[in-house]
Design a protein around this motif. Structure first.
Motif, PDB file in Angstrom:
ATOM      1  N   TRP A  74       0.832  -1.206   0.000  1.00  0.00           N
ATOM      2  CA  TRP A  74       0.000   0.000   0.000  1.00  0.00           C
ATOM      3  C   TRP A  74       0.867   1.258   0.000  1.00  0.00           C
ATOM      4  O   TRP A  74       0.613   2.199  -0.760  1.00  0.00           O
ATOM      5  N   ARG A  75       1.901   1.275   0.835  1.00  0.00           N
ATOM      6  CA  ARG A  75       2.798   2.442   0.891  1.00  0.00           C
ATOM      7  C   ARG A  75       3.468   2.667  -0.463  1.00  0.00           C
ATOM      8  O   ARG A  75       3.556   3.791  -0.952  1.00  0.00           O
ATOM      9  N   PHE A  76       3.966   1.575  -1.048  1.00  0.00           N
ATOM     10  CA  PHE A  76       4.708   1.709  -2.308  1.00  0.00           C
ATOM     11  C   PHE A  76       3.793   2.187  -3.429  1.00  0.00           C
ATOM     12  O   PHE A  76       4.132   3.120  -4.178  1.00  0.00           O
ATOM     13  N   THR A  77       2.629   1.569  -3.562  1.00  0.00           N
ATOM     14  CA  THR A  77       1.745   1.931  -4.680  1.00  0.00           C
ATOM     15  C   THR A  77       1.215   3.354  -4.569  1.00  0.00           C
ATOM     16  O   THR A  77       0.984   4.019  -5.577  1.00  0.00           O
ATOM     17  N   THR A  78       1.042   3.831  -3.332  1.00  0.00           N
ATOM     18  CA  THR A  78       0.490   5.180  -3.157  1.00  0.00           C
ATOM     19  C   THR A  78       1.554   6.275  -3.188  1.00  0.00           C
ATOM     20  O   THR A  78       1.248   7.426  -3.501  1.00  0.00           O
ATOM     21  N   THR A  79       2.790   5.918  -2.880  1.00  0.00           N
ATOM     22  CA  THR A  79       3.828   6.959  -2.794  1.00  0.00           C
ATOM     23  C   THR A  79       4.908   6.853  -3.861  1.00  0.00           C
ATOM     24  O   THR A  79       5.589   7.847  -4.145  1.00  0.00           O
TER      25      THR A  79
END
Length: 413
Positions: A74-79
């Motif tokens: 989630w962190r990677f895909t959003t940031t």
């Protein structure tokens, strides 16, 4: 990648010699292996959502729990997608942002496979098989180690070390090898592993659990070497790295920190950490950890008793005997012969100090009857030391002298 005409905003998954590469608008994207696997899985299964459970069943995601991996995704895909692709290319259903993922691309116009989608799907199946095989090997080695089959475990781990492993598989392998050397040779044996363990910490891609495993081995080595300056920072890092849900690693941290505190004379704090380790091991149903915490609690209460006034001394000796008996029961139920022998000696010592010589003699016989151990002579020498003290306290000075001389001969053999 072969020269292929692609429309703008095209994601290409290319497979060449068992290595996948992600291309965006015809240019390679500098993603680490785990993110290549992530986007490859989403591309192959573009017609549906892919769960974190499914992703974590593929190498190299397999060393993360789905919960931890989901947060990472989630962190990677959003940031980071904006940085790598110039736009968001994935999406998740509402309230499932860290559990389900899919590509937000048109499969017909913006998705391309080389050589083909079926070939890349086959490659993903090999990653799944590789994950299962290596994970099973490491699990079996762990079980063999905790069962006391140290030499057999060490040989299998050395064979595994020679295979192609990713950073997290290598870290897990090397920490298990370090544990074998600890059992076989003590702190002298683990010293040879220090450069390898330090190098692993500096490698990119090391996940949280394997970083903790490496730090635990380094902290333990420093503790057993009486190097408190080196040990303390490792324990500080572990305190901020692990949570109770980590189970075995959380338990190992508290077991070894309790040992560190006991050696530093902070006995009440040591007892607290061993109790935390004991509860964590029970919750994880990690019976070797239950045994280790119980035996350490027995040892720590024996240490506290040494400097306590008479009433408090007896109370601590009784607690030490109780923990030693419980350690013996755990070792017996889980068939750990080395641990059974060590626990029996703890029962002897606590019983002797309580003046319960009949019980001490019985458990001394138990301690001496175990099948050959890796360091049988040293173990038997300890039992004869205890026998000498029992005979001395019983007024049998000649027999005490005979036992002491037997212990000396065993140590010289």
């Amino acid at each position: 990648m072969q020269n292929t005409v692609t429309s703008p905003n095209t994601l290409t998954i290319a497979l060449h010699k068992d290595v996948c590469t992600v291309y965006w608008q015809g240019q390679p994207v500098s993603l680490s292996h785990k993110w290549v696997v992530f986007y490859t899985l989403l591309a192959v299964h573009i017609d549906r959502h892919v769960s974190t459970d499914e992703i974590c069943d593929h190498h190299p995601w397999s060393r993360l729990s789905p919960h931890i991996a989901g947060r990472d995704m989630w962190r990677f895909t959003t940031t980071q997608e904006l940085r790598f692709f110039g736009q968001r290319i994935t999406q998740s259903p509402a309230r499932q942002a860290s559990k389900l993922f899919t590509l937000s691309l048109d499969a017909a116009q913006h998705l391309h496979f080389e050589p083909s989608r079926p070939a890349i799907a086959d490659h993903l199946r090999t990653l799944r098989a590789q994950r299962n095989a290596i994970s099973m090997e490491l699990s079996e080695c762990t079980l063999l180690l905790y069962a006391g089959l140290v030499d057999q475990t060490h040989m299998r781990l050395l064979e595994l070390r020679a295979r192609t492993l990713d950073i997290n598989e290598r870290a897990h392998t090397e920490t298990l090898i370090t544990m074998c050397l600890d059992e076989q040779q003590g702190v002298g044996g683990t010293a040879a592993q220090l450069p390898t363990l330090h190098a692993l910490l500096a490698q990119p891609g090391l996940n949280r659990i394997n970083r903790a495993r490496v730090l635990i081995r380094l902290a333990r080595h420093a503790t057993l070497s009486s190097d408190t300056v080196a040990a303390q920072p490792h324990f500080d890092d572990l305190r901020n790295l692990l949570v109770p849900e980590d189970g075995v690693e959380f338990c190992q941290y508290h077991i070894n920190y309790g040992l560190f505190l006991r050696r530093g004379g902070k006995l009440e704090q040591a007892i607290h950490h061993q109790r935390v380790a004991h509860d964590a091991a029970q919750n994880a149903q990690w019976w070797y950890g239950v045994y280790a915490a119980r035996s350490n609690l027995a040892l720590t209460h024996l240490s506290v008793a040494d400097d306590s006034p008479p009433l408090a001394r007896r109370a601590h000796l009784e607690r030490a005997l109780d923990w030693a008996m419980r350690a013996s029961t755990t070792a017996t139920l889980t068939r750990q012969p080395i641990s059974q022998a060590v626990a029996a000696v703890l029962v002897v010592r606590a019983s002797r100090l309580l003046g319960q010589f009949g019980r001490a003699r019985h458990w001394l016989t138990v301690a001496q009857l175990y099948p050959p151990l890796p360091d049988q002579a040293a173990h038997l020498a300890i039992t004869y030391d205890e026998l000498a003290l029992i005979e001395e306290a019983s007024g049998n000075h000649f027999l005490a002298d005979v036992a002491r001389r037997t212990a000396e001969r065993l140590r010289e053999s």
